[in-house]
Design a protein around this motif. Sequence first.
Motif: not given
Length: 224
Positions: A201-204, A208-210, A223-224
Motif C-alpha cells: 500500500q505504501e509503494l502504491d 501514484r504521486n512520484y 527509490l532507495v
Amino acid sequence: MLPDSEYNLPGYQTFLLPQVEGTRGLATFVRNTIPAEVVARPPDCWEGNEVLGVKIHKRSEEIVLYVYRKPNIDFTAGELFSTTYQEKVVIGGDFNAHHPTINPNVNQANPTGTHIATLLDKMPENTLITEAEATHVRGGTLDLTFVSTNLTPNVHWNLHPTLTSDHFAVHITLFNLEPASVPMPLPKWNVKKKDWEVFQQELDTWSRNYEAPINIHEAETHLV
C-alpha cells in the motif's frame, strides 16, 4: 559465444551467457573437480548490461563469482553489491569507471565512477581490491575487482605478466578460505515483523504521486 554454439574446454565446466544483439556474451570456466552451478537469477545492473554468476563449492565454503561487462549504457550496481550481505562474493569486470576513490591518479569522475564510489561508502561490506595501475594498454584502470570485505585477507590481485589483448588479464588468487578470517556481516534488514500488505500500500501511494527524474542515478537514490 552465439546462442546456438557449443563450446567445451576439456577438464572444465562451461557457463555461458550467449551473445545477443547489442552484447558480446560472457563465459566462465570452472575445473571439473570443483562443484559449481550457475546463478539462475543474477543481479540486475540495468537493462542491457551483462552479468554472469557462478557459485562454486569448496569444502564447507561457497563463493559466488560475478563477471560483468558494461556497454556504453546506464549502469547500477546496488543489487549486485547487496549480494555480499548473504554470500561471499567476487565481482570482476570492465566497469569503465573513473573516480579518485577507484584510482587516485585521476582527478575527474564519470557517472559510473561516482555511482560506485557512493556504493562503496554506503556499503562497507564490499571492498575494491584493484591496484592503482593501468589495466588497459592505453592506460586507465578500467577493469575492477570487488570482494566481500570478509574475504580481503584471503585475496591477492595482480595483472598477469603475459596474457593480454587491449586489456591486461587480471589474476586473482583466493587462499586459506577455511575457516573465514572475518565473520559474515549481520543482515542489514530485520524482516521478522514484516507486513507485506502495508508495504505494498505504501509503494502504491508513493508511485501514484512520484514524478521520476530523467537522470537514472537520481532516480535510484530516490527509490532507495
